[in-house]
Design an enzyme around this catalytic site. Structure first.
Site, PDB file in Angstrom:
ATOM      1  N   ASP A 191       0.817  -1.215   0.000  1.00 44.84           N
ATOM      2  CA  ASP A 191       0.000   0.000   0.000  1.00 44.84           C
ATOM      3  C   ASP A 191       0.851   1.266   0.000  1.00 44.84           C
ATOM      4  O   ASP A 191       0.504   2.258  -0.623  1.00 44.84           O
ATOM      5  CB  ASP A 191      -0.947   0.015   1.212  1.00 44.84           C
ATOM      6  CG  ASP A 191      -2.116  -0.897   0.970  1.00 44.84           C
ATOM      7  OD1 ASP A 191      -2.332  -1.263  -0.210  1.00 44.84           O
ATOM      8  OD2 ASP A 191      -2.805  -1.264   1.937  1.00 44.84           O
ATOM      9  N   CYS A 241     -43.494 -10.222  10.578  1.00 43.95           N
ATOM     10  CA  CYS A 241     -44.018 -10.022  11.918  1.00 43.95           C
ATOM     11  C   CYS A 241     -43.972  -8.509  12.153  1.00 43.95           C
ATOM     12  O   CYS A 241     -42.906  -7.910  12.115  1.00 43.95           O
ATOM     13  CB  CYS A 241     -43.134 -10.745  12.942  1.00 43.95           C
ATOM     14  SG  CYS A 241     -43.437 -10.166  14.625  1.00 43.95           S
ATOM     15  N   ARG A 259     -18.218 -12.175 -24.579  1.00 41.37           N
ATOM     16  CA  ARG A 259     -18.512 -12.997 -25.743  1.00 41.37           C
ATOM     17  C   ARG A 259     -19.605 -12.375 -26.606  1.00 41.37           C
ATOM     18  O   ARG A 259     -19.541 -12.405 -27.826  1.00 41.37           O
ATOM     19  CB  ARG A 259     -18.936 -14.392 -25.272  1.00 41.37           C
ATOM     20  CG  ARG A 259     -19.233 -15.324 -26.404  1.00 41.37           C
ATOM     21  CD  ARG A 259     -19.355 -16.754 -25.938  1.00 41.37           C
ATOM     22  NE  ARG A 259     -19.536 -17.616 -27.083  1.00 41.37           N
ATOM     23  CZ  ARG A 259     -20.709 -17.822 -27.656  1.00 41.37           C
ATOM     24  NH1 ARG A 259     -21.788 -17.245 -27.188  1.00 41.37           N
ATOM     25  NH2 ARG A 259     -20.799 -18.607 -28.710  1.00 41.37           N
ATOM     26  N   LYS A 311     -20.090 -32.243 -19.757  1.00 35.69           N
ATOM     27  CA  LYS A 311     -20.727 -31.479 -18.676  1.00 35.69           C
ATOM     28  C   LYS A 311     -21.221 -32.399 -17.569  1.00 35.69           C
ATOM     29  O   LYS A 311     -21.815 -33.448 -17.840  1.00 35.69           O
ATOM     30  CB  LYS A 311     -21.912 -30.689 -19.235  1.00 35.69           C
ATOM     31  CG  LYS A 311     -21.505 -29.651 -20.275  1.00 35.69           C
ATOM     32  CD  LYS A 311     -21.698 -28.242 -19.803  1.00 35.69           C
ATOM     33  CE  LYS A 311     -23.109 -27.792 -19.982  1.00 35.69           C
ATOM     34  NZ  LYS A 311     -23.293 -26.376 -19.718  1.00 35.69           N
ATOM     35  N   GLU A 364      -8.914 -30.251 -19.726  1.00 34.55           N
ATOM     36  CA  GLU A 364      -8.944 -29.034 -18.905  1.00 34.55           C
ATOM     37  C   GLU A 364     -10.225 -28.970 -18.102  1.00 34.55           C
ATOM     38  O   GLU A 364     -11.169 -29.702 -18.374  1.00 34.55           O
ATOM     39  CB  GLU A 364      -8.927 -27.788 -19.822  1.00 34.55           C
ATOM     40  CG  GLU A 364      -7.660 -27.611 -20.575  1.00 34.55           C
ATOM     41  CD  GLU A 364      -7.718 -26.406 -21.516  1.00 34.55           C
ATOM     42  OE1 GLU A 364      -8.686 -25.630 -21.443  1.00 34.55           O
ATOM     43  OE2 GLU A 364      -6.787 -26.268 -22.314  1.00 34.55           O
ATOM     44  N   TYR A 423      -7.443 -19.898 -21.117  1.00 39.12           N
ATOM     45  CA  TYR A 423      -7.422 -21.231 -21.714  1.00 39.12           C
ATOM     46  C   TYR A 423      -7.139 -21.261 -23.208  1.00 39.12           C
ATOM     47  O   TYR A 423      -7.196 -22.303 -23.827  1.00 39.12           O
ATOM     48  CB  TYR A 423      -8.699 -21.996 -21.396  1.00 39.12           C
ATOM     49  CG  TYR A 423      -9.975 -21.273 -21.800  1.00 39.12           C
ATOM     50  CD1 TYR A 423     -10.247 -20.978 -23.128  1.00 39.12           C
ATOM     51  CD2 TYR A 423     -10.909 -20.916 -20.835  1.00 39.12           C
ATOM     52  CE1 TYR A 423     -11.410 -20.333 -23.488  1.00 39.12           C
ATOM     53  CE2 TYR A 423     -12.080 -20.265 -21.189  1.00 39.12           C
ATOM     54  CZ  TYR A 423     -12.320 -19.975 -22.526  1.00 39.12           C
ATOM     55  OH  TYR A 423     -13.465 -19.334 -22.873  1.00 39.12           O
ATOM     56  N   LYS A 481     -13.668 -27.091 -17.046  1.00 35.13           N
ATOM     57  CA  LYS A 481     -14.603 -26.166 -17.686  1.00 35.13           C
ATOM     58  C   LYS A 481     -15.070 -25.185 -16.608  1.00 35.13           C
ATOM     59  O   LYS A 481     -15.939 -25.490 -15.791  1.00 35.13           O
ATOM     60  CB  LYS A 481     -15.786 -26.907 -18.298  1.00 35.13           C
ATOM     61  CG  LYS A 481     -16.682 -25.989 -19.103  1.00 35.13           C
ATOM     62  CD  LYS A 481     -17.629 -26.780 -19.988  1.00 35.13           C
ATOM     63  CE  LYS A 481     -18.429 -25.892 -20.920  1.00 35.13           C
ATOM     64  NZ  LYS A 481     -19.042 -24.736 -20.337  1.00 35.13           N
ATOM     65  N   CYS A 496     -43.003 -14.267  18.975  1.00 33.31           N
ATOM     66  CA  CYS A 496     -43.765 -13.389  19.863  1.00 33.31           C
ATOM     67  C   CYS A 496     -45.269 -13.541  19.692  1.00 33.31           C
ATOM     68  O   CYS A 496     -46.050 -12.820  20.314  1.00 33.31           O
ATOM     69  CB  CYS A 496     -43.359 -11.936  19.643  1.00 33.31           C
ATOM     70  SG  CYS A 496     -43.868 -11.295  18.046  1.00 33.31           S
ATOM     71  N   CYS A 538     -40.908  -7.908  19.418  1.00 34.64           N
ATOM     72  CA  CYS A 538     -40.490  -9.266  19.036  1.00 34.64           C
ATOM     73  C   CYS A 538     -39.014  -9.429  19.397  1.00 34.64           C
ATOM     74  O   CYS A 538     -38.142  -8.767  18.812  1.00 34.64           O
ATOM     75  CB  CYS A 538     -40.719  -9.469  17.545  1.00 34.64           C
ATOM     76  SG  CYS A 538     -40.253 -11.101  16.980  1.00 34.64           S
ATOM     77  N   ASP A 550     -16.829 -22.303 -14.696  1.00 33.48           N
ATOM     78  CA  ASP A 550     -18.211 -21.847 -14.821  1.00 33.48           C
ATOM     79  C   ASP A 550     -18.278 -20.349 -14.529  1.00 33.48           C
ATOM     80  O   ASP A 550     -18.471 -19.930 -13.395  1.00 33.48           O
ATOM     81  CB  ASP A 550     -19.089 -22.631 -13.841  1.00 33.48           C
ATOM     82  CG  ASP A 550     -20.541 -22.541 -14.232  1.00 33.48           C
ATOM     83  OD1 ASP A 550     -20.832 -21.994 -15.316  1.00 33.48           O
ATOM     84  OD2 ASP A 550     -21.388 -23.014 -13.458  1.00 33.48           O
ATOM     85  N   CYS A 571     -46.323 -15.146  14.647  1.00 37.82           N
ATOM     86  CA  CYS A 571     -44.865 -15.141  14.758  1.00 37.82           C
ATOM     87  C   CYS A 571     -44.419 -16.243  15.733  1.00 37.82           C
ATOM     88  O   CYS A 571     -44.925 -16.315  16.858  1.00 37.82           O
ATOM     89  CB  CYS A 571     -44.383 -13.780  15.251  1.00 37.82           C
ATOM     90  SG  CYS A 571     -42.615 -13.746  15.589  1.00 37.82           S
TER      91      CYS A 571
END
Ligand code: IVH
Length: 669
Positions: A38, A426, A136, A315, A113, A224, A115, A411, A432, A117, A408
Site C-alpha cells: 500500500d 411479523c 462474448r 458437462k 482441462e 485457456y 470447464k 412473539c 419481538c 463456470d 410469529c
C-alpha cells in the site's frame, strides 16, 4: 528530480507493484506485506497525480477502479468466439475420440482441462499492454468491458518475458466460491436478496457501470486459449504454459487442473477424478473440456458452424438427491421477514451433508405442493445453496399440506403480508425479541458500527437481563453491569467499553447502514449519505428527492419514508446523536455554491459528461437533485434526445432550461 528521473521512478514503481501483484495473485506466493504494498501504491498514486503527463491506463493504480461508464460499447471480435459442443455421456466422449482419430488417420494427444463456470472473455494485448477486453456477446461482437477487467488482479496489465507483440488471449472470468459466500453473507445481513450463484454474480459484476464496485467484488480469471500469433510451439498445451511466463494465470499442472494424454483411459480418468473432486476446488466448474493438442491436427479437424471439431465439453449433471422432509421451521429475520426452512433427513450432496434447505416463502411451499412427510428432491443451486426442486409424489404418504404459520413463532403476533409481496412479516418491531436482538446484532456488525467483543451469546444475555433492548442502550452500559455477566473477564469488559466508545467515530454512511432500514444495504447507505450529507436532510427528503438518487427505486424509497415516519426511530436517532455518533458526512470540499438551494432535474444523454458525472457536478456545486420536473424545479439540464413533453412541461412551469454547455458555463463562471 527532473522529468526523466520522475518518469524512471514512476516506471520502476509500476514494475515493482506489477511484480508483487503477480507473485500474490498468480503465483500465490506474496513477496511483500500488504502494508508495504500500500505504501508503494500510494507513492505511485501521488506521483501520477502530481505529474499527469506520465498517466497510463495500465498503471497498477487503475486496479482499484474509480471511473464510471455510461454504457459499454460493442466491438467486433478479432475472430468469432465459438462455443463448445456439449456432451453428458461418456459414450459420446468415446465416439468423439474415435471420430478425431478416424479423420486424422493417426493418433493424437488430448488436453484435458477444467470447464470453468463463469463468463468468457477475450483480451487483446498490444506491445505487452492490455489493450481491450470484450465479453462474448453474440460471438461476433462483444461488449467492451476493459475498464472493469483492469480491476481483476490476476489479469496482467503489462506483460513480462518474451511475449508476442500483438495477440489475443481468451479465458473465463469467475467469482471464487469464498467471495461469493462472503458477498451473500453481507447481503443477508443487509436484508437484501441473495445472489443466485457465482456464475450469475460474475457476469452481473463484469457489467457493472461502477468499476470501483467491480474492484471490490474479487473476480478472478483463468486463461485457456491464445489466438492470433504463430506460436513457436506446435501445440495448445505448450502455448498455454508459454503464456504463464508472460504473467498469465494458467491451470496448475501439479494440481491436475490440466493434463495431456494420448488415450481414452487418460481422458476418462480425468473426467472421473473431477466429477468426484470438483467440490474441493475454490471455484466452480460445470464439466471438463477436451481438446486435440496439435495445432496442425486442429486445423485438419476444422470447425462446424458454431463450434470446433477439435474440442468437446463433458458437462457434469446437476446433482440431485431424494430425502425425507422431517419438518418445516420458520425463521424470523431482524426486519421481521419470515423465512420457512425445510429440515431434512441428512443427505450427501455436492460434497457436503445437507440437513436444511430454504423454502423462501409461502408461494414456494404452495408451488411445491408440499405435504407432511414428503420425499423431496434437493439440488444445489450453483453448488452452494441447497434448494428443493420437487416432490416425489409416488412416495407420498400423507395428503396433509404444510401450513404456513399465521403467528410469529417468537412473539405470537399475527403475521402480515403486504399486497404484491411474497414475504410474510411479523409487524411487532418493538416487542419481538428476535427482531430486537437481530437489530442490535446488525448495528454492531463489522461493516456497521464494528463493536467488537459482543457476540450473539453476549447480546442474548444482556437482552435477557434487560440491560439492552435497542442499540442506544449500548451507550449507557456500565462496567459493573458488563462484568456481572457470566464468563465476562475484566479485560473483555474494558475492551467492549472501548469499542463502544470508538464506534462514535464511525462515519455517517456506516451508522446509516447500521440503523437497519429495510433494503438499505451498504451500497445504498453510501449513496444516501453522499446525496443527503446528513440525517436531517435524509429525514426530510420526499419521494422525488429519494428517487433522484442513483440506484434508489420505489421499493427502497418507500421503505426509507416509512422508517422516518415512525416516532420511535426518530427517538433512537436523537438518542444516538446525543451520545455523539456521526450523523453527518465529513465536510467534503465543494466546488462552489453556484447552485445553492437550487433544485435540478437532468434528462437525456450528454456529450462531455455521463449522467452520473452531471449529477455529481450538481451536488458539488451545492444543488439538489430531483427526479421529475415540478413547480419547485429551478433548472432542467437537458441533454440530447430529451422528450418533447418534458420540455413543454418545463417551459409551462417556467423552469430554466440549460443545455449541457450552458450548465458547464454556469458552474464554471
Ligand atoms: S475453449 C472454441 N476451454 O465454455 C471454444 N472454454 O461454450 C473455445 N469454458 O463460454 C472455448 N472453460 O468460456 C474452453 N477450459 C476451457 C473452458 C471454456 C470454460 C467456457 C467458454 C465458453 C463455454 C464454451
Amino acid at each position: 528530480m527532473d522529468n526523466l528521473e520522475i518518469q524512471t521512478k514512476i516506471e520502476q514503481l509500476r514494475k515493482d507493484l506489477n511484480d508483487h501483484n503477480y507473485a500474490y495473485y498468480v503465483l500465490n506466493t506474496p513477496t511483500i506485506s500488504d502494508y508495504n504494498f500500500d505504501i508503494l501504491l500510494k507513492e505511485l498514486e501521488a506521483l501520477e497525480e502530481q505529474y499527469p503527463q506520465f498517466a497510463d491506463s495500465n498503471s497498477p493504480t487503475k486496479r482499484v477502479g474509480g471511473d464510471l461508464t455510461k454504457k459499454f460499447q460493442t466491438q467486433k471480435h478479432s475472430s468469432p468466439m465459438l462455443s463448445l459442443a456439449n456432451s453428458y455421456s461418456q459414450e459420446e466422449i468415446i465416439e468423439w475420440v474415435a471420430r478425431c482419430q478416424k479423420i486424422l488417420g493417426e493418433s493424437s494427444e488430448f488436453v484435458c482441462e477444467l470447464k470453468y463456470d463463469g463468463v468468457a472473455i477475450a483480451i487483446q494485448y498490444r506491445n505487452g499492454q492490455l489493450f481491450q477486453a470484450l465479453t462474448r456477446g453474440d460471438g461476433e461482437k462483444g461488449e467492451d468491458v476493459t475498464i472493469n477487467v483492469r480491476t481483476i488482479r490476476s489479469i496482467p496489465l503489462t506483460l513480462k518475458g518474451d511475449f508476442p507483440l500483438n495477440f489475443e488471449i481468451r479465458g473465463e472470468i469467475f467469482m471464487p466460491k469464498k467471495r461469493f459466500e462472503e458477498l451473500n453473507k453481507i447481503r443477508e445481513l443487509q436484508g437484501e436478496g441473495l445472489f443466485a450463484n457465482p456464475r450469475n454474480t460474475a457476469s452481473g459484476t463484469l457489467k457493472m457501470l461502477d468499476s470501483r464496485e467491480v474492484a471490490s467484488r474479487g473476480l478472478d480469471c483463468y486463461l485457456y486459449g491464445i489466438q492470433g500469433f504463430q506460436s513457436s510451439e506446435k501445440g495448445h498445451y505448450q502455448t498455454v504454459f508459454l503464456a504463464k511466463n508472460w504473467g498469465f494465470k494458467v491451470p496448475d499442472y501439479a494440481k491436475r487442473m490440466i493434463e495431456k494424454t494420448t488415450n481414452i483411459e487418460g481422458v476418462m480418468d480425468f473426467i472421473d477424478y473431477w466429477s468426484h473432486n470438483k467440490f474441493h476446488l475454490p471455484f466452480e466448474i460445470d464439466g471438463v473440456v477436451l481438446k486435440v493438442n496439435d495445432y496442425a491436427q486442429q486445423q485438419l479437424l476444422g470447425i462446424t458452424a458454431k463450434s470446433p471439431r477439435w474440442a468437446i465439453a463433458y458437462k457434469f449433471k446437476t446433482e440431485r438427491v431424494e430425502t425425507l422432509l422431517n419438518s418445516v421451521s420458520f425463521q424470523v429475520g431482524r426486519t421481521g421477514a419470515i423465512t420457512p426452512v425445510a429440515n431434512l433427513a441428512p443427505v450427501q450432496l455436492g460434497g457436503t451433508t445437507v440437513k436444511r434447505a430454504s423454502l423462501h416463502n409461502a408461494d414456494q411451499i404452495e408451488k411445491l405442493d408440499l405435504c407432511q412427510g414428503d420425499v423431496v428432491l434437493v439440488e444445489k443451486g450453483g453448488e452452494i445453496i441447497p434448494k428443493i426442486v420437487g416432490v416425489n409424489t409416488s412416495l407420498r404418504k400423507s395428503q396433509i399440506r404444510i401450513p404456513f404459520i399465521e403467528n410469529c413463532p417468537q412473539c405470537n403476533t399475527l403475521l402480515i403480508r403486504k399486497e404484491g409481496e411474497a414475504q410474510h412479516y411479523c409487524p411487532n418491531e418493538l416487542g419481538c425479541p428476535t427482531q430486537l436482538k437481530g437489530k442490535i446484532m446488525h448495528f454492531i456488525s463489522r461493516m456497521a458500527l464494528n463493536i467488537d467483543g459482543l457476540g450473539e451469546e453476549t447480546v442474548e444475555l444482556m437482552f435477557d437481563k434487560q440491560l439492552i433492548k435497542n442499540p442506544l442502550d449500548l451507550y449507557s452500559l456500565r462496567f459493573d453491569q458488563i462484568i456481572s455477566l457470566d464468563r465476562m473477564a475484566e479485560k473483555s469488559a474494558n475492551n467492549l467499553l472501548k469499542s463502544i466508545e470508538l464506534s462514535k467515530k464511525i462515519p455517517f454512511e456506516r451508522v446509516l447502514f447500521g440503523m437497519g432500514i429495510r433494503y438499505v444495504g451498504q451500497t445504498v447507505a453510501k449513496k444516501l449519505a453522499k446525496a443527503f450529507q446528513n440525517i436531517e436532510s435524509l429525514k426530510d427528503a420526499d419521494l422525488e428527492q429519494l428517487l433522484a438518487v442513483e440506484e434508489i427505486g420505489e421499493k427502497i424509497a418507500h421503505s426509507i419514508l416509512n422508517y422516518f415516519e415512525q416516532a420511535h426511530h426518530i427517538e433512537l436517532i436523537r438518542g444516538l446523536q446525543k451520545e455523539g455518533l456521526q450523523f453527518e458526512l465529513e465536510e467534503k470540499s465543494k466546488d462552489s455554491n453556484k447552485l445553492e438551494g437550487k433544485s435540478c432535474v437532468i434528462s437525456g444523454t450528454f456529450e462531455t459528461f455521463s449522467r452520473e458525472e452531471i449529477k455529481e457536478l450538481i451536488e458539488r456545486n451545492g444543488g439538489k437533485l430531483a427526479s421529475s420536473v415540478s413547480s419547485k424545479t429551478d433548472y432542467l439540464v437537458a441533454g440530447s434526445n430529451i422528450g418533447p413533453s418534458k420540455m413543454q412541461k418545463a417551459t409551462d412551469l417556467g423552469v430554466t432550461l440549460l443545455s449541457e454547455n450552458q450548465f458547464i458555463q454556469l458552474i464554471s463562471q
